[in-house]
Design a protein around this motif. Structure first.
Motif, PDB file in Angstrom:
ATOM      1  N   CYS A 120      35.211  41.990  55.981  1.00  0.00           N
ATOM      2  CA  CYS A 120      36.000  40.952  55.606  1.00  0.00           C
ATOM      3  C   CYS A 120      37.095  40.877  56.455  1.00  0.00           C
ATOM      4  O   CYS A 120      37.547  39.691  56.674  1.00  0.00           O
TER       5      CYS A 120
ATOM      6  N   THR B 202      37.938  36.921  56.192  1.00  0.00           N
ATOM      7  CA  THR B 202      37.554  36.441  54.860  1.00  0.00           C
ATOM      8  C   THR B 202      37.957  37.584  53.707  1.00  0.00           C
ATOM      9  O   THR B 202      37.379  37.761  52.870  1.00  0.00           O
TER      10      THR B 202
ATOM     11  N   SER C  98      40.040  37.525  51.469  1.00  0.00           N
ATOM     12  CA  SER C  98      40.129  37.014  50.086  1.00  0.00           C
ATOM     13  C   SER C  98      38.885  37.195  49.293  1.00  0.00           C
ATOM     14  O   SER C  98      38.688  37.272  48.009  1.00  0.00           O
ATOM     15  N   ASN C  99      37.555  37.314  49.772  1.00  0.00           N
ATOM     16  CA  ASN C  99      36.476  37.503  49.427  1.00  0.00           C
ATOM     17  C   ASN C  99      36.447  39.023  48.485  1.00  0.00           C
ATOM     18  O   ASN C  99      35.528  39.320  47.615  1.00  0.00           O
TER      19      ASN C  99
ATOM     20  N   ILE D 248      38.998  40.187  46.876  1.00  0.00           N
ATOM     21  CA  ILE D 248      39.610  40.102  45.350  1.00  0.00           C
ATOM     22  C   ILE D 248      38.769  39.836  44.176  1.00  0.00           C
ATOM     23  O   ILE D 248      37.838  39.190  44.295  1.00  0.00           O
TER      24      ILE D 248
ATOM     25  N   ARG E  76      49.293  35.595  45.754  1.00  0.00           N
ATOM     26  CA  ARG E  76      48.191  35.788  46.754  1.00  0.00           C
ATOM     27  C   ARG E  76      48.503  36.478  47.908  1.00  0.00           C
ATOM     28  O   ARG E  76      47.744  37.505  48.538  1.00  0.00           O
ATOM     29  N   ASN E  77      49.852  36.224  48.549  1.00  0.00           N
ATOM     30  CA  ASN E  77      50.208  36.897  49.421  1.00  0.00           C
ATOM     31  C   ASN E  77      50.323  38.548  49.259  1.00  0.00           C
ATOM     32  O   ASN E  77      50.137  39.538  49.980  1.00  0.00           O
TER      33      ASN E  77
ATOM     34  N   MET F 235      46.908  40.193  49.148  1.00  0.00           N
ATOM     35  CA  MET F 235      46.595  40.293  50.753  1.00  0.00           C
ATOM     36  C   MET F 235      47.237  41.304  51.087  1.00  0.00           C
ATOM     37  O   MET F 235      46.676  42.290  52.000  1.00  0.00           O
TER      38      MET F 235
END
Length: 675
Positions: A561, A566, A568-569, A571, A580-581, A584
């Motif tokens: 990922c 990608t 974020s997949n 999570i 979100r930051n 990540m």
């Protein structure tokens, strides 16, 4: 009020307080044992029996009386027992029993079974069943001094009280068939002295007396925090307070054992004497040789042990480690606390044994790790965990309360952590939904702080070597606590990394250099931490990550990922809010930790900076190390396997297959250096 007058006032006041409370708990009328009719033959014979009980023919000369009476018209008997406290004078004992023979039937009218304690001087009980030689623990009234222990002194007070009670318990139980009575005192915080006594009826065995007193000590939770109190049971009692409520000078001395007599026939005296002389000489020579050999072996072992210790731990640390002996618990205390290690109290079962929930006599909840006799953790590993963890004090490490080493039993007593372990929450599809990102981030930061303490801030730098989700306990405030230090190994003073010929740990969390070559360092824990971070973010196990219809390992999927942009997949879909930051960034840090090249992995200090400061630019991670084959040796099968159950304190599952240490492998990894 002057100090002397105040002391006299308190010494007079406390007995009055106890007397008032004791009278309130003085009698217990036993239900369900039958009643007798007023003015019946039974009542007449009961009164006759009680009036004759405190007589010399029914007593043993040391305050214990026992008698029975058979009813004329049937096989029914009436039994009675009287017991006076060990320091009560004979005339006061008989007076107390005479008074109680009137008071008890009046308080329990028409009852065929009753028991009463009077002025803390004597106990009287009677029944229509045989009660001699039978250990009974109910009823069990408690009484207490109305004054409380200062909150600042409470822990120290309870610790000293427990030691004192255990000491007099052993002495009382070993008292013999005439009297089982012991007393003593010990220093307590704030220049106080705790006085205590323990007593059993002498008709029961030493073991039954010990068991009875252990049960009585467990009942102390009802008077927790008081400066004085006691518990009465039919077969035993104890009491404590801050003043000398007993009189050692009135304790009657027990008779000395009779000297052995020689009944040898004088006609054979000369021949027997010569034979004995020869036997004595031969036995003496053999014994001397055996003793000399034994002492030589002991000296060699002691010298080798000292040399090993001097190479591993500085002298200034040995004194502190020796203090761990003060944490030793009595096995019977823990057996009572866990209800004899009942299934209802079992928290889990694994390769090293079982973990049980328990409650000490002061009300404190505990988790007891009971190592199995055939567990891979040997005596050295057990002792290492005790000696090391006893010195570790950090809010993100589970707290060791003590240990027990008795015969084949090896127990570790920890604080009880109510929410069990992280794997019970993060891998549960329902429970993990309760973990929002703020809670997960708090857990990640807490684990980080705990590892920094182990790697950098504690006096002994420690490599955990078995960091995994089941070894992270979660308290009621969702604070993580790293647990289980039984997989460690001692380092030399200047050593920064080590090797081992046997691999211990859990597949999926082990760094590749350790799993394949036995090399370990602080970066081994960093690798395990990276796996944990990715599990916390994804809510998936490292060895069984589900992506649609496919199953693959977590690290492979995370790296794929990341390369494809990608990430974020990865999570957890249950995370519907949170930065979100920040999420990540944690994925990025996790991938940095699991890199194959050891120098590329960050230290835990660097990870703290990465978590706390966005001004720190994160390097680009390289490809993680993957387990691909099975060429490591017969002890291991590399690759991703299904979970196997391995117990740690407060949990009963681990992720991946756990590898146990052999019995002869030392169990701590430390780098010793000054603060």
């Amino acid at each position: 009020m002057p100090a002397m007058d105040s002391s006299r006032f308190l010494s007079c006041l406390f007995p009055i307080l106890f007397l008032m409370i004791n009278q309130a708990l003085g009698q217990n009328c036993i239900d369900g044992k039958g009643n007798y009719t007023t003015n019946s033959t039974y009542q007449t014979n009961l009164n006759r029996l009680l009036s004759s009980l405190p007589s010399d023919e029914n007593g043993n000369g040391y305050g214990f009386y026992n008698a029975s009476y058979r009813l004329n018209s049937s096989n029914e008997h009436i039994y009675a027992i009287g017991l006076c406290r060990g320091d009560v004078k004979a005339e006061d004992c008989r007076s107390c029993l005479n008074n109680s023979r009137y008071a008890l039937p009046q308080s329990c009218p028409n009852r065929k079974e009753a028991i009463g304690w009077y002025d803390d001087n004597c106990m009287l009980r009677y029944s229509n069943r045989s009660i001699y030689g039978v250990m009974e623990t109910e009823p069990s009234p408690a009484y207490y001094n109305i004054n409380n222990v200062s909150s600042s002194d409470l822990d120290g007070f309870n610790q000293q009280l427990r030691k004192l009670l255990e000491s007099i318990r052993s002495e009382a139980a070993a008292g013999g068939s005439l009297r089982k009575f012991a007393f003593g005192n010990t220093s307590a915080p704030s220049f106080q002295t705790i006085f205590a006594l323990a007593q059993c009826t002498p008709d029961i065995s030493e073991q039954l007396c010990s068991d009875c007193l252990v049960g009585a000590f467990a009942d102390i939770s009802s008077i927790y925090g008081k400066v004085g109190g006691g518990v009465n049971k039919p077969s035993c009692k104890f009491r404590f307070d801050l003043y000398p409520f007993y009189d050692p000078t009135t304790v009657k001395q027990l008779p000395s054992p009779p000297p052995s007599t020689n009944t040898t026939n004088t006609s054979q005296g000369s021949k027997s004497s010569k034979s004995r002389t020869v036997i004595i000489i031969v036995v003496s020579i053999i014994a001397s040789l055996v003793l000399a050999m034994f002492m030589g072996i002991c000296l060699r072992v002691r010298k080798a042990k000292k040399k090993l210790q001097s190479n591993l731990i500085p002298d200034e640390d040995m004194d502190e480690i020796g203090s761990a002996e003060s944490l030793q618990f009595n096995f019977d205390t823990i057996r009572i606390a866990t209800d004899d290690f009942s299934e209802a109290n079992k928290l889990g079962q694994g390769g090293f044994g079982s973990v049980y929930k328990g409650r000490l006599f002061n009300g404190e909840e505990i988790a007891v790790k009971r190592l199995s006799v055939n567990s891979g953790q040997g005596d050295l590993e057990f002792k290492n965990e005790v000696l090391l963890v006893a010195k570790l004090q950090h809010r993100n490490l589970v707290r060791l309360l003590g240990f027990c080493l008795e015969g084949v039993e090896r127990l570790l007593i920890y604080e009880f952590v109510p929410n069990a372990s992280l794997d019970h929450i993060i891998f549960d599809p329902i429970k993990r939904a309760q973990l929002d990102w703020d809670r997960r981030y708090k857990i990640i930061v807490g684990i980080t702080r705990g590892l920094i303490y182990l790697h950098e801030d504690s006096r002994l730098r420690i490599i955990h070597r078995d960091l995994k989700a089941s070894n992270i306990l979660i308290d009621e405030e969702m604070t993580p606590k790293i647990s289980d230090f039984g997989m460690a190994k001692l380092f030399g003073v200047d050593q920064t990394q080590g090797n081992t010929s046997r691999i211990v740990g859990t597949y999926g969390y082990m760094a590749p250099e350790y799993a394949m070559h036995g090399h370990f360092s602080v970066k081994s824990d960093v690798y395990s931490f990276g796996v944990l971070v990715l599990e916390i973010v994804s809510g998936q196990k490292n060895n069984s990550f589900r992506h649609g219809e496919n199953m693959e390992d977590l690290l492979s999927y995370a790296w794929k990922c990341w390369k494809e942009g990608t990430a974020s997949n990865l999570i957890d879909p249950a995370l519907t809010n949170g930065s979100r930051n920040e999420i990540m960034r944690c994925i990025h840090i996790g991938l940095l930790c699991v890199q194959e090249n050891i120098p590329d992995r960050p230290t835990m200090n660097a990870i703290v900076l990465m978590l706390n400061s966005y001004s720190v630019t994160l390097p680009v991670p390289s490809q993680p190390a993957f387990f691909r084959d099975s060429n490591v040796g017969s002890d291991m099968t590399l690759g991703w396997k299904n979970s196997s159950e391995v117990i740690t304190t407060g949990s009963d599952r681990s992720n991946g297959n756990s590898v146990k240490a052999p019995e002869n492998e030392v169990s701590l990894i430390t780098e010793v250096y000054p603060r």
